[in-house]
Design an enzyme around this catalytic site. Structure first.
Site, PDB file in Angstrom:
ATOM      1  N   LYS A 119       0.839  -1.193   0.000  1.00 49.27           N
ATOM      2  CA  LYS A 119       0.000   0.000   0.000  1.00 49.27           C
ATOM      3  C   LYS A 119       0.876   1.246   0.000  1.00 49.27           C
ATOM      4  O   LYS A 119       1.570   1.512   0.970  1.00 49.27           O
ATOM      5  CB  LYS A 119      -0.918   0.051   1.222  1.00 49.27           C
ATOM      6  CG  LYS A 119      -1.940   1.175   1.091  1.00 49.27           C
ATOM      7  CD  LYS A 119      -2.583   1.577   2.400  1.00 49.27           C
ATOM      8  CE  LYS A 119      -1.856   2.693   3.096  1.00 49.27           C
ATOM      9  NZ  LYS A 119      -1.950   4.020   2.466  1.00 49.27           N
ATOM     10  N   GLU A 175      10.052   0.380  10.474  1.00 56.02           N
ATOM     11  CA  GLU A 175      11.033   1.464  10.323  1.00 56.02           C
ATOM     12  C   GLU A 175      10.303   2.742  10.685  1.00 56.02           C
ATOM     13  O   GLU A 175       9.464   3.221   9.922  1.00 56.02           O
ATOM     14  CB  GLU A 175      11.522   1.561   8.869  1.00 56.02           C
ATOM     15  CG  GLU A 175      12.175   0.300   8.341  1.00 56.02           C
ATOM     16  CD  GLU A 175      13.576   0.107   8.861  1.00 56.02           C
ATOM     17  OE1 GLU A 175      14.069   0.931   9.643  1.00 56.02           O
ATOM     18  OE2 GLU A 175      14.187  -0.914   8.480  1.00 56.02           O
ATOM     19  N   CYS A 230      13.209  10.277   7.592  1.00 57.23           N
ATOM     20  CA  CYS A 230      13.125   9.744   8.959  1.00 57.23           C
ATOM     21  C   CYS A 230      14.459   9.824   9.671  1.00 57.23           C
ATOM     22  O   CYS A 230      14.508   9.946  10.891  1.00 57.23           O
ATOM     23  CB  CYS A 230      12.608   8.312   8.939  1.00 57.23           C
ATOM     24  SG  CYS A 230      13.480   7.281   7.767  1.00 57.23           S
ATOM     25  N   GLU A 251       9.775  14.689  16.310  1.00 58.74           N
ATOM     26  CA  GLU A 251      10.111  14.654  14.889  1.00 58.74           C
ATOM     27  C   GLU A 251       9.252  15.671  14.148  1.00 58.74           C
ATOM     28  O   GLU A 251       8.025  15.598  14.180  1.00 58.74           O
ATOM     29  CB  GLU A 251       9.861  13.242  14.347  1.00 58.74           C
ATOM     30  CG  GLU A 251      10.293  13.082  12.906  1.00 58.74           C
ATOM     31  CD  GLU A 251      10.214  11.627  12.442  1.00 58.74           C
ATOM     32  OE1 GLU A 251       9.273  10.925  12.849  1.00 58.74           O
ATOM     33  OE2 GLU A 251      11.092  11.213  11.665  1.00 58.74           O
ATOM     34  N   GLY A 262       3.344   2.889  14.083  1.00 54.20           N
ATOM     35  CA  GLY A 262       4.090   1.647  14.270  1.00 54.20           C
ATOM     36  C   GLY A 262       3.653   0.921  15.534  1.00 54.20           C
ATOM     37  O   GLY A 262       3.479  -0.306  15.543  1.00 54.20           O
TER      38      GLY A 262
END
Lengths: 511, 292
Positions: free
Chosen positions: A216, A290, A324, A422, A273
């Site tokens: 996806k 990840e 990332c 982040e 995640g």
């Protein structure tokens, strides 16, 4: 990837070299290739493009439309429509992958490898078209999609193609002739920052090991992955081996929840995640994640400062900071802090923000309005918490599109939001330190552990610091370098498992 | 002449190199197959686990930075201490009759197999980085190499079968890689684990590297799963429900969870492999430009 470019002089008065570099004007250098784009794309299931289920049936008014627009973030115009995959579509894709699995796994490994070589070749041959499409769909500068994303995607398929018939040599304990078994059907969910490259990271090792896939792509960047589906058709890949289901988070959720998926590979935020890990708990599904990062980039006083500044720029402004492993926390030794900031200001001012299709553009469009709002929120937060914002004002921003000037904050405290969370944008937090021990402690003081950078010309120091940093990738006197042979992945809450290299194969076999 | 009244020992916990009683003040009576009381063990609590994690976290960096040669020698020393306690361990392992058949395979007793397993992993400390790490031929002028590093503090949940051998098989690969651990011993027969703790305490193993709790899986498993300083889990003998609880720990702080199913603990081909070390390492990949 951020090398200064020789400016094109547009008129003679610019020959005054007393003028700073940043005042020079560049002639537009737009990419001329225009890839063909259909008005609407279906899902790629069992080797064919199909309508999403429900679109041709009577739908109640309350149901979601079966297609959604893909927006060019540099113009805000609709590029085309893409299917919103439903749970039924995901189920059809998983079924196709399940049916294709036995034959694909049983195919002589060399033949499996040859399909991957073919895919690598076709990506190379269609590189320019893919690069332009990537830039239109996602907003990244053409220079990056052309020189990094697409060539690396091809390289990933080429590297893993060669593993297909060598897996029995990959892991300790395998007996000669015994190839580690594939897992089965892999559900793979990828982000919008490197769309085709992330697809390659996921598909190439999975296929080489004999798995079949349902992938996806991200909601905002499905187009190059759909083109990869075309390439799968072109090379005659057996149907059902690769299936592409486009859609938003609900599509991804359906894939994660599907009982007949053996493995989930996800790249994205730590929050999602953890949600996936919760869903998969107790199901026996294999998982590689990840996730996010807040990677430190540490500059010692004995570094080559000019090179280090290039590394800072590459670390945080590459791909609009949508990376990332971006070097988003800069730690500079106090004795060279002022000098580094001065150099950084000059270098940042030379970055050109604007049309991603222009070959001279350094910083393209922010991927979506949502992401732009997130970045702006963090910039506001940084100011509100008392840090000082330094922003490049060199470029004239286009009227339409999502734009964010490169910037950095000084006066940042470790407790500030911008030093902890982040941002995923071209915004750097600058902090200082006195001793190597302090740098290491502060660099490791984060739940993340994806990447780190260290800059010093002293060999023994650089390895000592590298060995103490809790990060999966440590760039010494360089930053943001990627290669298919080099494993990528994080410590701690940046996820688990590796992608790429020998170690990436472990996520796709029983060994 | 009256029979001498035997001393019934109360085995304590092993945390940070010391033998504290459980802070909960609870104890468990251990009986043999005939129902005679043999000993008491501590009924460890969440607080004991937290204390043990603290000790393990404190010990781990020093253990990880010890040379691989030294770690290997210390594990070998542990095997020597176990050899010295061979008879005591053997008596403890055989306390409960009925499942004795599982405690032997061929001529090798569970104790001997346990000592040999420690020896096996003592030899891995300075070899697994070579087997699991590598240099990566990147397409550019860079030195690039990947090395395994310890993941940190590991929680170990032991099964009831093979109370010594399973424990040693779960602990040795974790510790040899430079991790520290908190072990929850077999529920039905924790005594071999308690005697092993005495062997560890008198080996050169730094305090806090191996911590041993006794208690109940159902009670402590959720706390292993939820503790944010535990970076990985190595478990066996857990129920499907407990397994799910441990997996949910991955959602808490991305713990690396490894659960062993239906293991023949005597089988060297299964239990002696760098693939048993691998789940408890993190791979670090280092790039450096290579140019004059």
């Amino acid at each position: 990837m951020m090398n200064p470019h020789t400016p094109t002089l547009s008129s003679p008065h610019h020959l005054d070299f007393a003028t700073s570099l940043t005042q020079w004007e560049y002639a537009p250098a737009p990419e001329s290739v225009r890839p063909e784009i259909a008005e609407r794309y279906g899902l790629f299931i069992n080797g064919q493009f199909v309508e999403p289920q429900g679109s041709d049936r009577a739908r109640s008014a309350s149901e979601e439309p079966a297609y959604f627009p893909s927006i060019n973030p540099a113009t805000e115009s609709t590029i085309c429509e893409v299917a919103q995959g439903s749970a039924a579509d995901v189920d059809a894709a998983v079924q196709a992958a399940r049916e294709a699995f036995p034959a694909w796994a049983a195919l002589p490994a060399k033949e499996r490898g040859k399909y991957l070589y073919r895919i690598a070749r076709r990506i190379q041959e269609r590189a320019r078209e893919l690069a332009v499409l990537e830039t239109i769909d996602g907003g990244k500068p053409i220079r990056e999609s052309r020189d990094i994303d697409i060539p690396l995607a091809a390289a990933h398929f080429f590297y893993h193609a060669g593993w297909a018939d060598k897996l029995r040599f990959a892991f300790p304990g395998s007996r000669a002739g015994e190839t580690p078994a594939p897992l089965g059907v892999c559900g793979q969910i990828i982000p919008w920052n490197f769309p085709l490259l992330m697809a390659a990271w996921k598909l190439a090792p999975a296929l080489a090991c004999g798995n079949t896939c349902v992938l996806k792509p991200a909601e905002t960047t499905p187009l190059t992955v759909l083109r990869l589906a075309e390439i799968c058709q072109e090379v005659g890949l057996p149907k059902g081996v690769v299936n592409i289901v486009t859609g938003d988070g609900r599509t991804g959720e359906a894939l994660v929840n599907h009982p007949d998926v053996n493995k989930i590979a996800f790249t994205g935020s730590t929050a999602v995640g953890k949600k996936i890990a919760t869903t998969a708990a107790g199901t026996g599904k294999r998982l590689t994640l990840e996730l996010g990062g807040k990677s430190p980039n540490i500059i010692f006083e004995d570094a080559s400062l000019d090179q280090a500044v290039e590394g800072i720029i590459e670390g945080i402004y590459f791909n609009q900071g949508h990376v990332c492993c971006a070097g988003s926390r800069l730690f500079v030794q106090e004795s060279v802090l002022d000098e580094t900031i001065a150099k950084l200001k000059v270098r940042m001012a030379s970055l050109r923000v604007g049309d991603p299709l222009d070959k001279n553009t350094d910083i393209g469009a922010i991927n979506s309005r949502t992401q732009l709002n997130t970045i702006k929120h963090y910039i506001d937060e940084g100011r509100a918490e008392g840090a000082e914002l330094h922003e490049s004002t060199t470029s004239v921003l286009p009227d339409a599109g999502y734009w964010c000037r490169p910037s950095f904050f000084t006066g940042v405290q470790p407790s500030h939001t911008i030093a902890r969370e982040e941002i995923f944008g071209p915004v750097l937090a600058v902090l200082s330190f006195r001793t190597p021990e302090e740098a290491i402690t502060r660099a490791n003081n984060t739940p993340y552990g994806l990447a780190a950078g260290v800059w010093t010309d002293k060999g023994s120091k650089i390895f000592e610091v590298a060995s103490k940093l809790k990060a999966g990738i440590v760039w010494l006197n360089t930053f943001n370098k990627f290669d298919p042979t080099s494993p990528f992945g994080g410590f701690k809450e940046s996820g688990f498992g590796r992608e790429g290299g020998l170690h990436g194969l472990r996520g796709y076999v029983r060994c | 002449m009256t029979n001498r009244l035997p001393i019934i020992k109360t085995h304590k916990l092993f945390i940070g190199g010391k033998f504290p009683r459980t802070e909960s003040g609870r104890s468990v009576k251990i009986t043999d197959a005939a129902g005679n009381t043999i000993a008491h063990t501590c009924h460890g609590s969440r607080k004991d686990l937290r204390n043990a994690v603290e000790a393990a976290a404190k010990a781990q960096p020093g253990w990880a930075s010890a040379t691989a040669y030294l770690r290997g020698q210390i594990l070998y020393r542990l095997a020597e201490m176990m050899e010295g306690k061979r008879r005591e361990l053997r008596a403890a392992v055989e306390l409960q009759e009925g499942i004795e058949a599982q405690r032997h395979q061929g001529s090798k007793s569970e104790v001997d197999a346990s000592i040999d397993r420690v020896i096996h992993y003592a030899g891995w400390t300075d070899k697994y980085p070579q087997v699991l790490g590598c240099a990566n031929p990147v397409a550019g002028p860079y030195h690039n190499f990947t090395t395994p590093e310890p993941v940190g503090v590991v929680g170990i949940v032991c099964p009831d079968d093979a109370p010594l051998l399973a424990l040693v098989s779960l602990v040795a690969p974790v510790v040899c890689a430079g991790n520290s651990c908190i072990v929850l011993a077999s529920e039905t027969n924790p005594i071999p684990a308690c005697i092993l703790a005495e062997a560890i305490a008198t080996s050169d193993m730094p305090a806090g590297v191996i911590n041993i709790l006794t208690g109940f899986r159902d009670e402590l498993t959720p706390h292993f799963a939820n503790h944010r300083e535990i970076a990985a889990i190595h478990a066996a003998g857990v129920t499907a429900e407990q397994r799910k609880t441990l997996d949910l720990g991955a959602a808490e702080n991305l713990k690396r969870v490894t659960v062993r199913d239906a293991i023949d603990w005597f089988d060297d081909n299964t239990c002696e492999s760098p693939n048993w070390i691998e789940p408890f390492v993190e791979y670090k990949t280092i790039w450096h430009p290579s140019s004059a």
